[in-house]
Motif scaffolding. Structure first.
Motif, PDB file in Angstrom:
ATOM      1  N   ALA A  27       0.832  -1.205   0.000  1.00 45.12           N
ATOM      2  CA  ALA A  27       0.000   0.000   0.000  1.00 45.12           C
ATOM      3  C   ALA A  27       0.865   1.254   0.000  1.00 45.12           C
ATOM      4  O   ALA A  27       0.573   2.235  -0.697  1.00 45.12           O
ATOM      5  CB  ALA A  27      -0.928  -0.006   1.218  1.00 45.12           C
ATOM      6  N   LEU A  28       1.955   1.226   0.779  1.00 44.76           N
ATOM      7  CA  LEU A  28       2.847   2.387   0.832  1.00 44.76           C
ATOM      8  C   LEU A  28       3.513   2.638  -0.516  1.00 44.76           C
ATOM      9  O   LEU A  28       3.607   3.779  -0.982  1.00 44.76           O
ATOM     10  CB  LEU A  28       3.912   2.172   1.918  1.00 44.76           C
ATOM     11  CG  LEU A  28       3.417   2.274   3.365  1.00 44.76           C
ATOM     12  CD1 LEU A  28       4.536   1.902   4.326  1.00 44.76           C
ATOM     13  CD2 LEU A  28       2.915   3.678   3.664  1.00 44.76           C
ATOM     14  N   VAL A  29       3.959   1.547  -1.163  1.00 44.66           N
ATOM     15  CA  VAL A  29       4.600   1.692  -2.474  1.00 44.66           C
ATOM     16  C   VAL A  29       3.619   2.264  -3.486  1.00 44.66           C
ATOM     17  O   VAL A  29       3.934   3.174  -4.260  1.00 44.66           O
ATOM     18  CB  VAL A  29       5.153   0.342  -2.953  1.00 44.66           C
ATOM     19  CG1 VAL A  29       5.620   0.443  -4.406  1.00 44.66           C
ATOM     20  CG2 VAL A  29       6.305  -0.107  -2.061  1.00 44.66           C
ATOM     21  N   SER A  30       2.379   1.732  -3.459  1.00 45.66           N
ATOM     22  CA  SER A  30       1.364   2.237  -4.396  1.00 45.66           C
ATOM     23  C   SER A  30       1.089   3.712  -4.155  1.00 45.66           C
ATOM     24  O   SER A  30       0.957   4.500  -5.107  1.00 45.66           O
ATOM     25  CB  SER A  30       0.066   1.437  -4.239  1.00 45.66           C
ATOM     26  OG  SER A  30       0.281   0.079  -4.537  1.00 45.66           O
ATOM     27  N   ALA A  31       0.993   4.097  -2.870  1.00 45.12           N
ATOM     28  CA  ALA A  31       0.712   5.498  -2.545  1.00 45.12           C
ATOM     29  C   ALA A  31       1.834   6.404  -3.019  1.00 45.12           C
ATOM     30  O   ALA A  31       1.604   7.482  -3.583  1.00 45.12           O
ATOM     31  CB  ALA A  31       0.510   5.647  -1.038  1.00 45.12           C
ATOM     32  N   VAL A  32       3.078   5.957  -2.818  1.00 47.03           N
ATOM     33  CA  VAL A  32       4.222   6.765  -3.251  1.00 47.03           C
ATOM     34  C   VAL A  32       4.215   6.947  -4.760  1.00 47.03           C
ATOM     35  O   VAL A  32       4.445   8.054  -5.285  1.00 47.03           O
ATOM     36  CB  VAL A  32       5.536   6.116  -2.786  1.00 47.03           C
ATOM     37  CG1 VAL A  32       6.731   6.792  -3.453  1.00 47.03           C
ATOM     38  CG2 VAL A  32       5.665   6.207  -1.269  1.00 47.03           C
ATOM     39  N   VAL A  33       3.909   5.852  -5.483  1.00 45.22           N
ATOM     40  CA  VAL A  33       3.888   5.933  -6.947  1.00 45.22           C
ATOM     41  C   VAL A  33       2.795   6.890  -7.412  1.00 45.22           C
ATOM     42  O   VAL A  33       3.011   7.759  -8.278  1.00 45.22           O
ATOM     43  CB  VAL A  33       3.673   4.538  -7.558  1.00 45.22           C
ATOM     44  CG1 VAL A  33       3.420   4.650  -9.066  1.00 45.22           C
ATOM     45  CG2 VAL A  33       4.889   3.651  -7.291  1.00 45.22           C
ATOM     46  N   LEU A  34       1.598   6.778  -6.830  1.00 44.79           N
ATOM     47  CA  LEU A  34       0.481   7.640  -7.235  1.00 44.79           C
ATOM     48  C   LEU A  34       0.769   9.103  -6.918  1.00 44.79           C
ATOM     49  O   LEU A  34       0.511   9.995  -7.729  1.00 44.79           O
ATOM     50  CB  LEU A  34      -0.804   7.187  -6.540  1.00 44.79           C
ATOM     51  CG  LEU A  34      -1.381   5.861  -7.037  1.00 44.79           C
ATOM     52  CD1 LEU A  34      -2.564   5.444  -6.170  1.00 44.79           C
ATOM     53  CD2 LEU A  34      -1.821   5.990  -8.490  1.00 44.79           C
ATOM     54  N   ILE A  35       1.304   9.343  -5.713  1.00 41.86           N
ATOM     55  CA  ILE A  35       1.631  10.728  -5.335  1.00 41.86           C
ATOM     56  C   ILE A  35       2.706  11.286  -6.259  1.00 41.86           C
ATOM     57  O   ILE A  35       2.656  12.437  -6.680  1.00 41.86           O
ATOM     58  CB  ILE A  35       2.082  10.781  -3.865  1.00 41.86           C
ATOM     59  CG1 ILE A  35       0.886  10.477  -2.946  1.00 41.86           C
ATOM     60  CG2 ILE A  35       2.663  12.157  -3.526  1.00 41.86           C
ATOM     61  CD1 ILE A  35       1.259  10.323  -1.484  1.00 41.86           C
TER      62      ILE A  35
END
Length: 200
Positions: free
Chosen positions: A18-26
Motif C-alpha cells: 500500500a505504501l509503495v502504491s501510494a508513493v507511486v500515485l503521489i
C-alpha cells in the motif's frame, strides 16, 4: 526459476504494498501538477479571442466551453509542406504571431514542428485531427482542438462569461510550452482578468 521471478512470486506485506502504491500515485500526481505549473510560469503567452459556440453546448454544469476565433478552425490555405497521403488522424502545428490588436493569429500550419527562428512566433501543437488524403473541400476548414476548450468556473458564475463571450468581449491568456502544450492562464472580459489560474 530466476531470482526475479522468485522475488515477484513472494508474498508482499500488504502495508508495504500500500505504501509503495501510494508513493507511486503521489509521484505521478506531483509530476502532472509540476508540468502544468511549469507551463504557466515559463510558457510563452498569447492572447486569444473567444468566439460564440453552438448554444446547445454553451454550458455543461460547472464549466464553459470555449472556441477561439483564430485557431479553432484551421484555414487549409495556411497549410505548408506535404499533405498526408492517406486519411487519418494527425497532429498539426500552428505558427502564431501577434497582430496589431495584441491577438495571436496563425501564419502557417505544418505537420512537423517548425524550426524556431522567429522570435515573434509561438508554436502551438493540436490534438490529433482527421485529415482526408487529399486537399479538398472537406479539408478547407479543419476543426482543431488544443486542450484549452473547457474552463471550469464556480457554479452559477458562467452566465456573465457566456454573455460576454457571445458579445465578443472575452479573451483568454494562454501559456504555451516549448513542446506546444497550452494551458489557460487567465480568462478576461474587456481586457480585465476575471479568473487567473494559480500555479498550484
Amino acid at each position: 526459476m530466476t531470482g526475479l521471478s522468485q522475488f515477484l512470486r513472494r508474498d508482499i506485506n500488504p502495508v508495504i504494498a500500500a505504501l509503495v502504491s501510494a508513493v507511486v500515485l503521489i509521484g505521478m500526481l506531483g509530476v502532472m501538477i509540476q508540468g502544468r505549473a511549469a507551463i504557466l510560469q515559463n510558457g510563452a503567452e498569447i492572447i486569444l479571442k473567444a468566439g460564440p459556440v453552438d448554444p446547445r453546448d454553451l454550458m455543461r454544469g460547472d464549466y464553459v466551453r470555449l472556441a477561439y476565433e483564430s485557431i479553432s478552425v484551421a484555414d487549409a490555405a495556411l497549410f505548408e509542406g506535404e499533405w498526408p497521403d492517406k486519411p487519418g488522424p494527425v497532429t498539426v502545428w500552428l505558427t502564431l504571431e501577434t497582430d496589431k490588436n495584441g491577438l495571436a493569429v496563425p501564419t502557417a500550419i505544418t505537420r512537423d514542428k517548425p524550426v524556431p527562428g522567429n522570435p515573434a512566433a509561438v508554436y502551438l501543437k493540436s490534438k490529433p485531427v482527421q485529415l482526408y488524403g487529399e486537399r479538398s473541400a472537406q479539408n478547407a476548414s479543419v476543426p482543431l482542438q488544443f486542450g484549452i476548450e473547457r474552463y471550469y468556473v464556480p457554479e452559477g458564475e458562467g452566465l456573465e462569461i457566456e454573455a460576454a463571450r457571445n458579445a465578443g468581449r472575452t479573451t483568454v491568456a494562454v501559456r504555451v510550452s516549448k513542446n506546444g502544450t497550452a494551458q489557460i492562464a487567465r480568462l478576461m472580459i474587456d481586457g480585465e482578468a476575471l479568473y487567473q489560474e494559480p500555479l498550484y
